[in-house]
Design an enzyme around this catalytic site. Sequence first.
Site, PDB file in Angstrom:
ATOM      1  N   ALA A 113      14.519  48.416  75.472  1.00 20.04           N
ATOM      2  CA  ALA A 113      13.277  48.932  74.893  1.00 20.04           C
ATOM      3  C   ALA A 113      13.376  48.846  73.373  1.00 20.04           C
ATOM      4  CB  ALA A 113      13.053  50.371  75.333  1.00 20.04           C
ATOM      5  N   LYS A 114      12.285  49.033  72.701  1.00 13.92           N
ATOM      6  CA  LYS A 114      12.309  49.089  71.232  1.00 13.92           C
ATOM      7  C   LYS A 114      11.021  49.722  70.769  1.00 13.92           C
ATOM      8  CE  LYS A 114      15.013  47.379  67.841  1.00 13.92           C
ATOM      9  NZ  LYS A 114      16.426  46.988  67.925  1.00 13.92           N
ATOM     10  N   GLY A 115      11.076  50.323  69.581  1.00 12.12           N
ATOM     11  CA  GLY A 115       9.872  50.919  69.019  1.00 12.12           C
ATOM     12  C   GLY A 115       9.758  50.578  67.550  1.00 12.12           C
TER      13      GLY A 115
END
Length: 424
Positions: A113-115
């Site tokens: 995941a990444k934000g």
Amino acid sequence: MNEPLSFVHPHANSPWGTYISQVDRVVPYLGHLARWSETLKRPKRTLIVDVPIEMDNGDVAHFEGYRVQHNLSRGPGKGGVRYHPDVTLEEVMALAAWMTVKCAAVNLPYGGAKGGIRVDPKRLSIKELERMTRRYTSEIGIIIGPQRDIPAPDVNTNGQIMAWMMDTYSMNTGTTATGVVTGKPIHLGGSLGRVKATGRGVFVTGREAARRLGLKLDGARIAVQGYGNVGSSAAELFAQAGGTVVAAQDHTGTIFNDKGLDIADLAAHVKEHGGVGGFAGGEAMDGEAFWDTRCDILIPAALEGQISAARAHRIKARLVLEGANGPTVPEADDILAERGVLVVPDVICNAGGVTVSYFEWVQDFSSFFWSEDEINVRLDKIMVDALKKIWDTADRHKITLRTATFAVACERILTAREERGLYP
Ligand code: GLU
């Protein structure tokens, strides 16, 4: 029949375009699992959030935030949060996808995941930064959690920002959820060794690769692009091993010293001035000339797409250690391979950070904390074992370390995918 993603318009050298080309290159090595490879080309879940905050002067400002869960087949989502004015959804998708591959490459029980928030954090006051972080955390709170998706620091985020994220999530859920983020301060359930872990992993994979190449670290010339947490920690360890850091570049300038930069003095200068520019212990150098530096080891530790085809022709190093995510475009990868320059790819080279994040998460769950020595010894072993398996795969198929890392990782991801089966 696969319909294209409507919200993706990658050009060949964009991060998502680079990632897709890396997947295309591994498909021939996936055997029967190739049937599932389209999974890797689609993020499982993407969330775009509005982040409105009151500025210190009373104005209301809106920022665009993202959290992408690329794949959750092997475990909860894992990956950092980036604050940068150029962040886009497509970039975060690529960064999330590289987390899926990275976690599988070192066999951590995580998906990817990444934000990010599209913002220049240097233009915010500390209070504005806190309000923005808290509102962003609250907005993505519908998909994160200690068993769902665990953010961490990335470009322009740090332990303080993780502390605000942990507090906001905890307030919203009526808990003290230390395991919701990693890279936290030590008093909030952070892990010893986490801050320097990414740089340490770059060093460990670099040490192993150098050994196999017959390149001695003692006296090796090193050039580092990006002198933030990752680049500076790696530089320090290479200097301790006898290496000479001859050039360093960041957004404030490029500096060079043929006899070697004094790493302790440089660290003090960066702390005081926010970058390497103006460092008295070296000469200022033209930014583009950095790529011509005579060196043995080049460490790109800044942003994506830095090693273009044109720069790949000029690089003098024998070994490139990708501290950054996605620093090399596919065409440049081919040029470096043809020229005999060995690239240790991001998805193994910089996996030390997420590995110690995993240790932090495990320690938070068991409420039992390890010594820094234990952390570093375990990190070293995981990186060495993972690199060995990747190296053997590369030798067996006569492929680059990048394609070999993808082969090892994608086999794990797609096996989990196949075993879980399609729902419903
Ligand atoms: N942002 C780091 C990376 O790109 C670390 C992510 C994490 O620890 O979850 O690997």
